[in-house]
Design a protein around this motif. Sequence first.
Motif, PDB file in Angstrom:
ATOM      1  N   ILE A  92      -6.903   8.914   2.614  1.00  0.00           N
ATOM      2  CA  ILE A  92      -5.606   9.381   3.093  1.00  0.00           C
ATOM      3  C   ILE A  92      -4.585   9.201   1.974  1.00  0.00           C
ATOM      4  O   ILE A  92      -4.511   8.135   1.364  1.00  0.00           O
ATOM      5  N   ILE A  93      -3.809  10.237   1.687  1.00  0.00           N
ATOM      6  CA  ILE A  93      -2.728  10.116   0.705  1.00  0.00           C
ATOM      7  C   ILE A  93      -1.515   9.506   1.399  1.00  0.00           C
ATOM      8  O   ILE A  93      -0.972  10.089   2.339  1.00  0.00           O
ATOM      9  N   LEU A  94      -1.098   8.334   0.965  1.00  0.00           N
ATOM     10  CA  LEU A  94       0.048   7.659   1.572  1.00  0.00           C
ATOM     11  C   LEU A  94       1.370   8.109   0.967  1.00  0.00           C
ATOM     12  O   LEU A  94       2.353   8.297   1.677  1.00  0.00           O
ATOM     13  N   CYS A  95       1.415   8.240  -0.359  1.00  0.00           N
ATOM     14  CA  CYS A  95       2.666   8.633  -1.027  1.00  0.00           C
ATOM     15  C   CYS A  95       2.382   8.959  -2.480  1.00  0.00           C
ATOM     16  O   CYS A  95       1.308   8.658  -2.999  1.00  0.00           O
ATOM     17  N   ASP A  96       3.357   9.562  -3.115  1.00  0.00           N
ATOM     18  CA  ASP A  96       3.295   9.844  -4.549  1.00  0.00           C
ATOM     19  C   ASP A  96       4.149   8.795  -5.249  1.00  0.00           C
ATOM     20  O   ASP A  96       5.339   8.632  -4.946  1.00  0.00           O
ATOM     21  N   THR A  97       3.559   8.060  -6.184  1.00  0.00           N
ATOM     22  CA  THR A  97       4.271   6.966  -6.846  1.00  0.00           C
ATOM     23  C   THR A  97       5.017   7.404  -8.102  1.00  0.00           C
ATOM     24  O   THR A  97       5.664   6.575  -8.749  1.00  0.00           O
ATOM     25  N   ALA A  98       4.952   8.678  -8.455  1.00  0.00           N
ATOM     26  CA  ALA A  98       5.631   9.166  -9.660  1.00  0.00           C
ATOM     27  C   ALA A  98       7.129   8.914  -9.562  1.00  0.00           C
ATOM     28  O   ALA A  98       7.772   9.272  -8.570  1.00  0.00           O
ATOM     29  N   GLY A  99       7.706   8.283 -10.578  1.00  0.00           N
ATOM     30  CA  GLY A  99       9.136   8.003 -10.605  1.00  0.00           C
ATOM     31  C   GLY A  99       9.568   6.841  -9.752  1.00  0.00           C
ATOM     32  O   GLY A  99      10.768   6.531  -9.667  1.00  0.00           O
ATOM     33  N   MET A 100       8.645   6.171  -9.103  1.00  0.00           N
ATOM     34  CA  MET A 100       8.961   5.044  -8.233  1.00  0.00           C
ATOM     35  C   MET A 100       9.372   3.826  -9.064  1.00  0.00           C
ATOM     36  O   MET A 100       8.810   3.573 -10.133  1.00  0.00           O
ATOM     37  N   THR A 101      10.352   3.065  -8.588  1.00  0.00           N
ATOM     38  CA  THR A 101      10.661   1.798  -9.242  1.00  0.00           C
ATOM     39  C   THR A 101       9.519   0.825  -8.974  1.00  0.00           C
ATOM     40  O   THR A 101       8.765   0.982  -8.002  1.00  0.00           O
TER      41      THR A 101
ATOM     42  N   GLU B  71       6.457  -2.747  -2.765  1.00  0.00           N
ATOM     43  CA  GLU B  71       6.625  -2.672  -1.308  1.00  0.00           C
ATOM     44  C   GLU B  71       5.528  -1.807  -0.687  1.00  0.00           C
ATOM     45  O   GLU B  71       4.921  -2.180   0.318  1.00  0.00           O
ATOM     46  N   CYS B  72       5.287  -0.649  -1.291  1.00  0.00           N
ATOM     47  CA  CYS B  72       4.245   0.256  -0.790  1.00  0.00           C
ATOM     48  C   CYS B  72       2.873  -0.382  -0.925  1.00  0.00           C
ATOM     49  O   CYS B  72       2.015  -0.253  -0.040  1.00  0.00           O
ATOM     50  N   ARG B  73       2.694  -1.060  -2.025  1.00  0.00           N
ATOM     51  CA  ARG B  73       1.407  -1.698  -2.309  1.00  0.00           C
ATOM     52  C   ARG B  73       1.105  -2.834  -1.334  1.00  0.00           C
ATOM     53  O   ARG B  73      -0.044  -3.062  -0.959  1.00  0.00           O
ATOM     54  N   GLU B  74       2.150  -3.532  -0.889  1.00  0.00           N
ATOM     55  CA  GLU B  74       1.945  -4.700  -0.022  1.00  0.00           C
ATOM     56  C   GLU B  74       1.816  -4.332   1.449  1.00  0.00           C
ATOM     57  O   GLU B  74       1.044  -4.950   2.182  1.00  0.00           O
ATOM     58  N   HIS B  75       2.583  -3.337   1.900  1.00  0.00           N
ATOM     59  CA  HIS B  75       2.580  -3.026   3.334  1.00  0.00           C
ATOM     60  C   HIS B  75       2.549  -1.531   3.636  1.00  0.00           C
ATOM     61  O   HIS B  75       2.811  -1.128   4.774  1.00  0.00           O
ATOM     62  N   GLY B  76       2.241  -0.696   2.629  1.00  0.00           N
ATOM     63  CA  GLY B  76       2.254   0.746   2.833  1.00  0.00           C
ATOM     64  C   GLY B  76       3.662   1.291   2.743  1.00  0.00           C
ATOM     65  O   GLY B  76       4.640   0.553   2.909  1.00  0.00           O
TER      66      GLY B  76
ATOM     67  N   HIS C  60      -8.061   3.946   2.254  1.00  0.00           N
ATOM     68  CA  HIS C  60      -9.454   4.186   2.641  1.00  0.00           C
ATOM     69  C   HIS C  60      -9.500   4.773   4.050  1.00  0.00           C
ATOM     70  O   HIS C  60      -8.763   4.346   4.942  1.00  0.00           O
ATOM     71  N   ALA C  61     -10.374   5.742   4.249  1.00  0.00           N
ATOM     72  CA  ALA C  61     -10.440   6.442   5.531  1.00  0.00           C
ATOM     73  C   ALA C  61     -10.843   5.527   6.684  1.00  0.00           C
ATOM     74  O   ALA C  61     -10.401   5.730   7.828  1.00  0.00           O
ATOM     75  N   ASP C  62     -11.678   4.497   6.398  1.00  0.00           N
ATOM     76  CA  ASP C  62     -12.190   3.631   7.474  1.00  0.00           C
ATOM     77  C   ASP C  62     -11.646   2.214   7.437  1.00  0.00           C
ATOM     78  O   ASP C  62     -11.880   1.448   8.380  1.00  0.00           O
ATOM     79  N   HIS C  63     -10.988   1.849   6.377  1.00  0.00           N
ATOM     80  CA  HIS C  63     -10.431   0.497   6.249  1.00  0.00           C
ATOM     81  C   HIS C  63      -8.946   0.627   5.888  1.00  0.00           C
ATOM     82  O   HIS C  63      -8.609   0.711   4.707  1.00  0.00           O
ATOM     83  N   PRO C  64      -8.059   0.653   6.875  1.00  0.00           N
ATOM     84  CA  PRO C  64      -6.632   0.920   6.622  1.00  0.00           C
ATOM     85  C   PRO C  64      -5.958  -0.051   5.658  1.00  0.00           C
ATOM     86  O   PRO C  64      -4.951   0.295   5.038  1.00  0.00           O
ATOM     87  N   TYR C  65      -6.497  -1.265   5.526  1.00  0.00           N
ATOM     88  CA  TYR C  65      -5.893  -2.245   4.624  1.00  0.00           C
ATOM     89  C   TYR C  65      -6.185  -1.920   3.157  1.00  0.00           C
ATOM     90  O   TYR C  65      -5.537  -2.449   2.254  1.00  0.00           O
ATOM     91  N   ALA C  66      -7.192  -1.094   2.874  1.00  0.00           N
ATOM     92  CA  ALA C  66      -7.656  -0.849   1.510  1.00  0.00           C
ATOM     93  C   ALA C  66      -6.863   0.272   0.854  1.00  0.00           C
ATOM     94  O   ALA C  66      -7.021   1.442   1.183  1.00  0.00           O
ATOM     95  N   LEU C  67      -5.985  -0.102  -0.079  1.00  0.00           N
ATOM     96  CA  LEU C  67      -5.138   0.860  -0.782  1.00  0.00           C
ATOM     97  C   LEU C  67      -5.541   0.928  -2.264  1.00  0.00           C
ATOM     98  O   LEU C  67      -6.081  -0.038  -2.812  1.00  0.00           O
TER      99      LEU C  67
ATOM    100  N   ILE D 274       1.640  -1.768   7.581  1.00  0.00           N
ATOM    101  CA  ILE D 274       0.342  -2.412   7.380  1.00  0.00           C
ATOM    102  C   ILE D 274       0.594  -3.898   7.148  1.00  0.00           C
ATOM    103  O   ILE D 274       1.300  -4.272   6.205  1.00  0.00           O
ATOM    104  N   ASP D 275       0.039  -4.735   8.007  1.00  0.00           N
ATOM    105  CA  ASP D 275       0.361  -6.167   7.913  1.00  0.00           C
ATOM    106  C   ASP D 275      -0.142  -6.795   6.612  1.00  0.00           C
ATOM    107  O   ASP D 275       0.586  -7.519   5.930  1.00  0.00           O
ATOM    108  N   TYR D 276      -1.382  -6.535   6.258  1.00  0.00           N
ATOM    109  CA  TYR D 276      -1.948  -7.072   5.019  1.00  0.00           C
ATOM    110  C   TYR D 276      -2.749  -5.971   4.320  1.00  0.00           C
ATOM    111  O   TYR D 276      -3.423  -5.178   4.986  1.00  0.00           O
ATOM    112  N   THR D 277      -2.660  -5.947   3.003  1.00  0.00           N
ATOM    113  CA  THR D 277      -3.372  -4.933   2.229  1.00  0.00           C
ATOM    114  C   THR D 277      -4.204  -5.571   1.128  1.00  0.00           C
ATOM    115  O   THR D 277      -3.991  -6.721   0.749  1.00  0.00           O
TER     116      THR D 277
END
Length: 345
Positions: free
Chosen positions: A5-14, A20-25, A104-111, A30-33
């Motif tokens: 699943i594509i969550l977001c585009d990180t281009a130009g992100m601070t 923040e996206c990496r830790e909780h989506g 990950h399609a089957d493991h939501p915590y896996a980014l 997402i509680d834990y990633t």
Amino acid sequence: MAAPIILCDTAGMTRERWLECREHGPKGDIDYTVGGSDVATIFGLSPWCSPLELWLIKKGRMKPTVKANANQLEMGHLLEPIAAHWYEKKTGNTVINDTNMYQHADHPYALADFDRRFVRASDGEPGILECKSLTFHKADEWADDGYPPHYEMQLRYYLAVADVKIGAFSALWGNNPDSDLAMPSIERDTAVEDIIFQKLDQWIWSLRHDKPPTMQDVKPKTALESLARIYQKSDSSLPTIELPVKHEKALRRIAELQGNCSEYEAKKKRAEKEIEALSVKIVELMKTHAHGVLESTKDKLLIDYVTKTQRRASVDYIKTKYPQIYEESRRPSTSRKLKVKIQPK
């Protein structure tokens, strides 16, 4: 398997927003990633961090340690395009930038977000490329198409998240791409993936149920460095702690080994003093000569008495000439070392 699943585009992100996206989506739901760099740590394979330290950071009970090698990390990021360029040129595979963050399609915590993707020239098979830069003394780890186990875990995790069959490294340690570059490839292994995600499932469970990991599978050096960061300075106001009897054997062995080290150090100092005493007559004979020889009936004794020059900053000069800079440069350095003494009753 299913596409990620594509969550977001990180281009130009601070960096702050990326974290923040990496830790909780990106939506914070997402509680834990887990990210690629976390996997080796969770398995106790990381040279830089222990599972307990990472666990405390994920729980918000400890702040991530400020990296002492920030410039080296920045250099690694700057060298990514160069490593990718030479991988593409030498393999003929097409390298593609991909700035998306995936789930990950089957493991939501896996980014995951990848250094690069590639398409294999021979058959159009898509893959994941990890770009690494390293110091030359680490080059042996990449000899004969090898790769460090902590990086292998990271790439295998990425293959699972991306749902692709092949991956590769482009590891650079010098300015000659013909000799200072390794490009080992890796194929997906679903049996290993099952082990990885079983461990990651347990890890997420431990976070949700407040069950911290131990140092059981961590290399001792990494474990001690990590524990020093976790507990930091000692507190002399606390009462003396009484240890369980099961640790007696280990403590006695530590005391014995520390005693041996003290004896070796004393023996070394005595040897150095004897060397000094015996050297005086030889140095008198050498005068300004750099090399000498003594031939015996069975061999030759080769003597070197060579001048070596080193340039070091003079602390006294800086203190006198630039007292403010001297004071500002005096950063406190703390350390804790376990010592064991046996005291007769």
